[in-house]
Design a protein around this motif. Structure first.
Motif, PDB file in Angstrom:
ATOM      1  N   ARG A   1       0.846  -1.191   0.000  1.00 40.67           N
ATOM      2  CA  ARG A   1       0.000   0.000   0.000  1.00 40.67           C
ATOM      3  C   ARG A   1       0.884   1.245   0.000  1.00 40.67           C
ATOM      4  O   ARG A   1       1.689   1.430   0.916  1.00 40.67           O
ATOM      5  CB  ARG A   1      -0.908   0.000   1.217  1.00 40.67           C
ATOM      6  CG  ARG A   1      -1.934   1.137   1.232  1.00 40.67           C
ATOM      7  CD  ARG A   1      -2.790   1.095   2.483  1.00 40.67           C
ATOM      8  NE  ARG A   1      -3.586  -0.115   2.575  1.00 40.67           N
ATOM      9  CZ  ARG A   1      -4.423  -0.378   3.577  1.00 40.67           C
ATOM     10  NH1 ARG A   1      -4.562   0.481   4.578  1.00 40.67           N
ATOM     11  NH2 ARG A   1      -5.114  -1.499   3.586  1.00 40.67           N
ATOM     12  N   PRO A   2       0.783   2.130  -1.010  1.00 36.89           N
ATOM     13  CA  PRO A   2       1.668   3.299  -1.058  1.00 36.89           C
ATOM     14  C   PRO A   2       1.368   4.266   0.084  1.00 36.89           C
ATOM     15  O   PRO A   2       0.260   4.782   0.191  1.00 36.89           O
ATOM     16  CB  PRO A   2       1.357   3.937  -2.415  1.00 36.89           C
ATOM     17  CG  PRO A   2       0.638   2.893  -3.204  1.00 36.89           C
ATOM     18  CD  PRO A   2      -0.082   2.059  -2.206  1.00 36.89           C
ATOM     19  N   ARG A   3       2.348   4.503   0.946  1.00 36.28           N
ATOM     20  CA  ARG A   3       2.209   5.459   2.037  1.00 36.28           C
ATOM     21  C   ARG A   3       3.531   6.183   2.262  1.00 36.28           C
ATOM     22  O   ARG A   3       4.185   6.026   3.287  1.00 36.28           O
ATOM     23  CB  ARG A   3       1.769   4.754   3.318  1.00 36.28           C
ATOM     24  CG  ARG A   3       0.350   4.219   3.314  1.00 36.28           C
ATOM     25  CD  ARG A   3      -0.698   5.303   3.168  1.00 36.28           C
ATOM     26  NE  ARG A   3      -0.601   6.323   4.197  1.00 36.28           N
ATOM     27  CZ  ARG A   3      -1.230   6.263   5.374  1.00 36.28           C
ATOM     28  NH1 ARG A   3      -1.993   5.219   5.660  1.00 36.28           N
ATOM     29  NH2 ARG A   3      -1.112   7.235   6.249  1.00 36.28           N
ATOM     30  N   PRO A   4       3.965   6.984   1.276  1.00 36.55           N
ATOM     31  CA  PRO A   4       5.236   7.703   1.446  1.00 36.55           C
ATOM     32  C   PRO A   4       5.224   8.656   2.628  1.00 36.55           C
ATOM     33  O   PRO A   4       6.268   8.967   3.197  1.00 36.55           O
ATOM     34  CB  PRO A   4       5.398   8.455   0.115  1.00 36.55           C
ATOM     35  CG  PRO A   4       4.022   8.519  -0.466  1.00 36.55           C
ATOM     36  CD  PRO A   4       3.328   7.273  -0.015  1.00 36.55           C
ATOM     37  N   ASP A   5       4.039   9.124   3.041  1.00 33.63           N
ATOM     38  CA  ASP A   5       3.946  10.059   4.146  1.00 33.63           C
ATOM     39  C   ASP A   5       4.344   9.440   5.473  1.00 33.63           C
ATOM     40  O   ASP A   5       4.645  10.153   6.444  1.00 33.63           O
ATOM     41  CB  ASP A   5       2.512  10.593   4.263  1.00 33.63           C
ATOM     42  CG  ASP A   5       1.489   9.470   4.432  1.00 33.63           C
ATOM     43  OD1 ASP A   5       1.479   8.565   3.568  1.00 33.63           O
ATOM     44  OD2 ASP A   5       0.717   9.506   5.396  1.00 33.63           O
TER      45      ASP A   5
ATOM     46  N   GLY B   1       6.745  10.695   8.846  1.00 30.59           N
ATOM     47  CA  GLY B   1       5.637  11.134   9.684  1.00 30.59           C
ATOM     48  C   GLY B   1       5.702  10.514  11.067  1.00 30.59           C
ATOM     49  O   GLY B   1       6.656   9.795  11.415  1.00 30.59           O
ATOM     50  N   PRO B   2       4.693  10.746  11.880  1.00 30.90           N
ATOM     51  CA  PRO B   2       4.686  10.221  13.252  1.00 30.90           C
ATOM     52  C   PRO B   2       4.727   8.695  13.272  1.00 30.90           C
ATOM     53  O   PRO B   2       4.082   8.029  12.462  1.00 30.90           O
ATOM     54  CB  PRO B   2       3.359  10.739  13.825  1.00 30.90           C
ATOM     55  CG  PRO B   2       2.955  11.875  12.932  1.00 30.90           C
ATOM     56  CD  PRO B   2       3.500  11.550  11.583  1.00 30.90           C
ATOM     57  N   SER B   3       5.492   8.147  14.201  1.00 34.75           N
ATOM     58  CA  SER B   3       5.575   6.691  14.320  1.00 34.75           C
ATOM     59  C   SER B   3       4.220   6.068  14.606  1.00 34.75           C
ATOM     60  O   SER B   3       3.914   4.963  14.151  1.00 34.75           O
ATOM     61  CB  SER B   3       6.566   6.305  15.431  1.00 34.75           C
ATOM     62  OG  SER B   3       7.880   6.651  15.071  1.00 34.75           O
ATOM     63  N   ASP B   4       3.377   6.775  15.366  1.00 33.67           N
ATOM     64  CA  ASP B   4       2.066   6.235  15.706  1.00 33.67           C
ATOM     65  C   ASP B   4       1.242   5.919  14.461  1.00 33.67           C
ATOM     66  O   ASP B   4       0.502   4.930  14.422  1.00 33.67           O
ATOM     67  CB  ASP B   4       1.292   7.206  16.600  1.00 33.67           C
ATOM     68  CG  ASP B   4       1.848   7.279  18.011  1.00 33.67           C
ATOM     69  OD1 ASP B   4       2.709   6.438  18.342  1.00 33.67           O
ATOM     70  OD2 ASP B   4       1.433   8.163  18.773  1.00 33.67           O
ATOM     71  N   ALA B   5       1.374   6.765  13.426  1.00 29.35           N
ATOM     72  CA  ALA B   5       0.604   6.549  12.203  1.00 29.35           C
ATOM     73  C   ALA B   5       1.081   5.285  11.489  1.00 29.35           C
ATOM     74  O   ALA B   5       0.272   4.502  10.981  1.00 29.35           O
ATOM     75  CB  ALA B   5       0.726   7.765  11.286  1.00 29.35           C
TER      76      ALA B   5
END
Length: 305
Positions: A54-58, A62-66
């Motif tokens: 799943r593409p999630r470059p952010d 970004g925050p580790s929690d995400a």
């Protein structure tokens, strides 16, 4: 890759003195159904269908929690998380993901010490040509047979998760792929009588190891490595007369594991992060390119209990 096979006769089960379990040896034969299936699946004859990250470059910076939430959601829904990041995580965020999932296992085998960082990160680099040295095969171009991670250890010492992250994919057309086979689909291909036999069979002389098949809630979980040309020594805890079915049960299980219909392949790309639930999937690896000019594949791995 050519694999050694044996034409030696299967040894009959031997009952222990007293009330102990029967025991015996399983040795694959060149005529066993799983042998050509394994060659086609892992020898780059029939590439398995790709698992798409799943593409999630952010989530790279970004925050580790995400990131942790995304991994949890995918693991909960299918026992597998695959996320395409813009860039690989730095070591501190990679180990933080392991700490979120559980406890990362130290890599203490002296044979892999040159590839270990921070005690728990193993660098899987394809630096060696084909080799029969089992300790070097994860760092070579050999294929790796389908297996449960640490199948010869007690359940509490088997990793629940294998975390893999790609730094360099190697050759796009000939690079090795990680192969995943859902245990659920393997169980569906097995006769109830076969599952019953496997649920009473375990590796011999491995204290505390689970049976080859066991029930966890409403699903079957397996603890097995395809031993290729090596002997698999087993013990059977059940009626002595039923122990004669153990060899056939192993053949049926191995054929189900290598059936191509449900195999999935990971085509590695830089930044691809994958978390495998070791109780949901068998995993292995196709063979890679052995040409001198081939680019090295480099993955980082955590094993988490």
């Amino acid at each position: 890759m050519e694999q050694r096979t044996s034409l030696s006769p299967v040894r009959p089960p031997v009952p222990n003195a007293g009330d102990g379990p029967a025991h015996g040896v399983f040795l694959a034969d060149a005529a066993d159904p799983h042998v050509p299936l394994r060659e086609r699946l892992l020898g780059n004859g029939t590439p398995p269908a790709d698992v798409t990250g799943r593409p999630r470059p952010d989530l790279t910076s970004g925050p580790s929690d995400a990131l942790h939430e995304e991994v949890s959601e995918q693991l909960w829904s299918r026992g597998l998380a695959a996320i395409q990041l813009d860039e690989p995580l730095p070591n501190d965020r990679f180990t933080a993901l392991g700490a979120f999932l559980g406890t990362a296992m130290p890599e203490r085998d002296p044979a892999v010490a040159p590839y270990v960082e921070e005690e728990v990160i193993l660098n899987l680099r394809s630096e060696h040509a084909r080799t029969d040295d089992v300790a070097l095969q994860p760092f070579a171009v050999n294929y790796l047979s389908l297996h449960t991670e640490s199948s010869g250890a007690p359940v509490e010492r088997q990793p629940r998760y294998i975390v893999l992250m790609c730094l360099a994919p190697g050759d796009a057309s000939q690079g090795a792929r990680t192969v995943l086979v859902p245990m659920r689909e393997v169980a569906r291909r097995l006769a109830p009588e076969t599952l019953a036999v496997l649920s009473r069979t375990r590796y011999r002389d491995r204290p505390g190891v689970p049976t080859i098949a066991r029930r966890v809630g409403d699903r079957w979980v397996f603890s097995l490595r395809d031993f290729l040309a090596d002997e698999l020594q087993w013990s059977y805890e059940g009626p002595e007369e039923d122990a004669t079915a153990v060899g056939d049960a192993f053949r049926e299980l191995l054929a189900a594991m290598y059936a191509p219909e449900h195999a999935q392949g990971l085509q590695w790309r830089r930044g691809l992060l994958v978390v495998i639930d070791n109780t949901y999937f068998f995993h292995g690896r196709t063979s890679g390119s052995a040409t001198p000019e081939a680019r090295l594949r480099h993955l980082k791995r955590l094993r988490v209990v």
